[in-house]
Design an enzyme around this catalytic site. Structure first.
Site, PDB file in Angstrom:
ATOM      1  N   HIS A  88      55.505  61.656 -40.046  1.00 39.86           N
ATOM      2  CA  HIS A  88      55.796  60.607 -39.064  1.00 39.86           C
ATOM      3  C   HIS A  88      56.831  59.652 -39.652  1.00 39.86           C
ATOM      4  CE1 HIS A  88      55.395  57.195 -36.403  1.00 39.86           C
ATOM      5  NE2 HIS A  88      54.914  58.064 -35.520  1.00 39.86           N
ATOM      6  N   GLU A 157      60.732  62.784 -32.654  1.00 40.00           N
ATOM      7  CA  GLU A 157      60.606  61.349 -32.394  1.00 40.00           C
ATOM      8  C   GLU A 157      61.813  60.624 -32.997  1.00 40.00           C
ATOM      9  OE1 GLU A 157      56.258  60.095 -31.786  1.00 40.00           O
ATOM     10  OE2 GLU A 157      56.529  60.188 -33.930  1.00 40.00           O
TER      11      GLU A 157
END
Ligand code: 13P
Length: 240
Positions: A88, A157
């Site tokens: 992430h 992302e």
């Protein structure tokens, strides 16, 4: 489709428990066929569910040992957790995790058969440097990762879209996902400012297999509305 809620450093154990109960109730009542994941804070991990897959936002690549502040496989196994987020952007950019560290985590949890949601995405300055620079940057995030791993899900992302309310255009999302699909047969989720107002359009893109949602997923009714959107889109596609 896949709908994943990354709760990040939000909600207490008590509030997470309430959230999970509400989500389970919604899935029971709506009889949704969607694949739903929730990644609660580490202190809120528990054996919650039947319909929802609970995953870890992070763990160290170890069974146990002297890694102050980290948890390992043993702590995940206590709650039957077999799913993990790796790479992430907040772990890469705020916590300083390098590609080398991520590759070790990936290899360890792959060895354990975990479902891995592996995140990739570029910061704004890289995006502004042009398409080739951007794709090279994202390609480097695939280095050392087994892109053929059967339990892999990719999450695209863009760093500049996370928590900002900004998103790439639908066309940009579609095009980047198409390019990323050439790198791996894994499903690809889009993440970064997915809200109730744009989820339907994002989910309807042919190269999007689901969404990874942060802030909007903190509102259970918003997350449930996205699950409904995915259900409706699949129904229409099935009728075609
Ligand atoms: P936001 O939905 O808050 O932009 O966060 C996205 C994200 O980081 C999910 O992992």
């Amino acid at each position: 489709m896949i709908l994943a809620a990354n709760l990040k450093t939000n909600l207490t154990r008590e509030k997470t428990n309430k959230y999970m109960k509400g989500l389970e109730r919604f899935l029971d009542e709506s009889k949704s066929a969607q694949e739903v994941y929730v990644f609660p804070a580490t202190s809120s991990l528990d054996k919650y569910t039947k319909n929802v897959v609970v995953g870890a936002q992070n763990a160290y690549p170890t069974l146990n040992g002297a890694f102050t502040g980290e948890i390992g496989l043993e702590q995940l196994e206590e709650f039957g957790i077999k799913t993990i987020l790796i790479g992430h952007s907040e772990r890469r950019h705020i916590l300083g995790e390098t590609q080398e560290i991520l590759v070790k985590k990936f290899a360890f949890y792959k060895e354990q058969g975990f479902k891995i949601i592996y995140c990739v995405g570029e910061p704004l300055n890289i995006r502004e440097a042009g398409h080739d620079v951007m794709m090279n940057y994202i390609s480097a995030q695939y280095e050392g990762i087994d892109t053929e791993y059967e339990n892999l899900i990719i999450a695209y992302e863009p760093v500049w879209a996370i928590g900002t309310g900004l998103t790439p255009t639908l066309e940009e999302i579609e095009n980047i996902h198409k390019e990323l699909k050439k790198k791996s047969p894994a499903p690809i989720l889009y993440g970064g400012s997915v809200k109730v107002t744009n989820a339907k359009d994002v989910l309807a893109l042919t190269s999007v297999d689901g969404v990874l949602v942060g802030s909007a997923a903190l509102y259970l009714d918003h997350f449930c509305s996205m699950i409904d959107d995915a259900e409706a889109i699949e129904k229409i596609a099935g009728e075609k």
